[in-house]
Structure formats: structure tokens, C-alpha cells
Design an enzyme around this catalytic site. Structure first.
Site, PDB file in Angstrom:
ATOM      1  N   ASP A   1      39.676  46.161  31.825  1.00  0.00           N
ATOM      2  CA  ASP A   1      40.542  46.192  33.015  1.00  0.00           C
ATOM      3  C   ASP A   1      40.280  44.979  33.898  1.00  0.00           C
ATOM      4  O   ASP A   1      39.137  44.684  34.245  1.00  0.00           O
ATOM      5  CB  ASP A   1      40.293  47.477  33.814  1.00  0.00           C
ATOM      6  CG  ASP A   1      40.743  48.711  33.047  1.00  0.00           C
ATOM      7  OD1 ASP A   1      41.904  48.724  32.601  1.00  0.00           O
ATOM      8  OD2 ASP A   1      39.938  49.638  32.890  1.00  0.00           O
TER       9      ASP A   1
ATOM     10  N   ASP B   1      35.877  40.356  35.458  1.00  0.00           N
ATOM     11  CA  ASP B   1      36.629  40.084  36.688  1.00  0.00           C
ATOM     12  C   ASP B   1      35.860  40.507  37.932  1.00  0.00           C
ATOM     13  O   ASP B   1      36.360  40.360  39.036  1.00  0.00           O
ATOM     14  CB  ASP B   1      37.974  40.812  36.665  1.00  0.00           C
ATOM     15  CG  ASP B   1      37.812  42.319  36.780  1.00  0.00           C
ATOM     16  OD1 ASP B   1      37.052  42.900  35.973  1.00  0.00           O
ATOM     17  OD2 ASP B   1      38.429  42.920  37.669  1.00  0.00           O
TER      18      ASP B   1
ATOM     19  N   ASP C   1      35.169  42.323  29.411  1.00  0.00           N
ATOM     20  CA  ASP C   1      35.607  43.521  30.101  1.00  0.00           C
ATOM     21  C   ASP C   1      37.072  43.760  29.744  1.00  0.00           C
ATOM     22  O   ASP C   1      37.764  42.859  29.249  1.00  0.00           O
ATOM     23  CB  ASP C   1      35.426  43.320  31.609  1.00  0.00           C
ATOM     24  CG  ASP C   1      35.724  44.586  32.396  1.00  0.00           C
ATOM     25  OD1 ASP C   1      35.355  45.676  31.927  1.00  0.00           O
ATOM     26  OD2 ASP C   1      36.336  44.480  33.470  1.00  0.00           O
TER      27      ASP C   1
END
Length: 259
Positions: free
Chosen positions: A15, A209, A13
Site C-alpha cells: 500500500d 512509502d 511495501d
């Protein structure tokens, strides 16, 4: 537990993993550099459909992360790939920005508000009431409803913003029609990403995250999963989920030596 095969390909990922609020996460540059030097297939993923891969390449480059365009995979690209496979050469009414419209054009789609095959909802900086009303009427008239991603909120310096999932809920409430969400946690996005780089899930890993999108998508796609604690999910949040990542680490800096 069955022993997994060595990791040969990586999906990560963007961000919360490589960057946070426009600032690179310490170790992200080393991780990307190691990936590029190793020659291992990799992709940087994002559910955000606003930007093209070229836009994101430039944005990452400005903060010192050199990720080639061909190593970026967005929910807009996944949506265009899905539609090209399902209904080649179709028409669509689109609420979204350049990332989505460019991907659809490149897939051979015609954008139209006259009896389109699909209504496609993506991320945009300004949701127009007029555009939403048009989308609702077209869906009621038979257009099929697609959304790039199910994220309900997105980050901004001022606080959270309503995102595609929230706006899709508004359209669903008005039409009674649920969209098909292409982006994470739909494993379809992961499988199209893996196919793009010629990778296999058994020898691939996903870094994220968020437990509810990144880890879940990687898990359901059959990949090894790593949760980093530099974004949304905290260690205290883990007990709220009935599934687990393969490993939890403080940040992507802890994964450099695995490449």
C-alpha cells in the site's frame, strides 16, 4: 560513504508503493514484470494481517499486478514464523482474521481461549469488546502478549481507522503489559522475509512509502532503502526524522531501470 554492493534482491511495501486506495500506482506493473523477468528474488510486504497471501495475490491480480503467492510476506506470516521458532506447537488466543489464523494453523498452533501460551492481536474489521475483555483477562492470568504490527491507524475510503497499535495500547492500559510487535519497523520482519527468499541484507533493497516503518525497518536490517512519495510520507516530512533513506524518488516507476 561506503559503496554498497549491487542490489540482487528486492523487498517492497504494498500500500502506497504498488497501489493506492485500490488503484495501481503508475509503473508498478512494469516494476513487477521486470522483477519476474529478471529472476531476482523479491517479496511484496504488508503489515496488514487480515488477508492470506492467496487473498492478496487475487486482490493484486484484479488490478493488473501479477504477484505470485510465494512472493507475498505479511505480518501474520512473520508472526507465525516467529512463534514457531520461539515456542513450537503452542496455543494462542487470537483476535484477528483469516490471514493470521491460517498462518498460525499452518505453523502448527492450536487456537484456544483456555489457558493459552499467547494472546495474539492482529488487524480485524470489527474489534469485539467481548474479545478484548477476554484477551485482557488471559494476559492478566499469564498469557504472553504478541501483536502483528504497531500501526496506530489504517486507511479507508471514509478516513482513518484505528489499527492494531491503537487497540494494543488499550490492552496495555488495562493490563500493564506491552506487546511484542513483530511487523515493521521491527527488523525481525525484514530478516524473516530475507531468509524466506535466501537473500542477504547487504545485497537487498527495501522500497516503502513510510519513513517510520518501511525505511526504518530496512535501515535497521542493513538494507539499501528507497522512499517513494506516492503514499504517506511527503518530501516535507523528511526533516522530521533523524535518519534518511538511501534515495527518495517520486514513485516506483523511477526504480524500474534499477532491476
Amino acid at each position: 560513504m561506503t559503496e554498497r554492493k549491487p542490489i540482487e534482491s528486492w523487498l517492497t511495501d504494498m500500500d502506497g508503493v504498488l497501489m493506492h486506495e485500490g488503484v495501481p500506482v503508475p509503473g508498478a506493473d512494469a516494476f513487477i514484470k521486470k522483477l519476474r523477468e529478471s529472476g531476482r528474488p523479491f517479496l511484496v510486504l504488508t503489515n496488514n494481517s487480515i488477508y492470506t497471501a492467496r487473498d492478496l495475490h487475487a486482490r493484486l491480480n484484479r488490478i493488473g499486478l501479477e504477484v505470485p503467492e510465494e512472493n507475498i510476506w505479511t505480518s501474520a506470516l512473520a508472526t507465525a514464523k516467529f512463534l514457531d521458532n520461539q515456542h513450537p506447537g503452542g496455543t494462542a488466543y487470537v483476535i484477528g482474521e483469516a490471514g493470521l489464523t491460517t498462518a498460525l494453523h499452518d505453523a502448527g498452533y492450536v487456537l484456544s481461549d483456555s489457558d493459552p501460551d499467547f494472546v495474539i492481536l492482529g488487524e480485524t474489521r470489527t474489534y469485539s469488546f467481548e474479545a478484548l475483555t477476554k484477551a485482557i483477562r488471559l494476559i492478566n492470568d499469564g498469557a504472553r502478549f504478541i501483536a502483528t504490527n504497531p500501526d496506530n491507524t489504517g486507511p479507508s475510503p471514509e478516513g482513518v481507522l484505528p489499527a492494531t497499535g491503537s487497540v494494543a495500547a488499550l490492552i496495555t492500559k488495562a493490563t500493564g503489559k506491552e506487546p511484542y510487535f513483530v511487523g515493521k519497523p521491527n527488523p525481525l520482519m525484514m530478516r524473516t522475509a530475507l531468509n524466506t527468499i535466501g537473500a542477504h541484507s547487504e545485497t537487498s533493497a527495501m522500497i516503502g512509502d513510510r519513513m517510520d516503518t518501511d525505511v526504518l525497518a530496512g535501515l535497521e536490517a542493513g538494507m539499501e532503502t528507497f522512499l517513494v512519495l506516492t503514499g504517506v510520507t511527503t518530501r516535507a516530512d523528511l526533516d522530521h526524522y533523524p535518519y534518511r533513506p538511501t534515495k527518495v524518488v517520486d514513485s516506483i516507476a523511477d526504480l524500474v531501470d534499477l532491476v
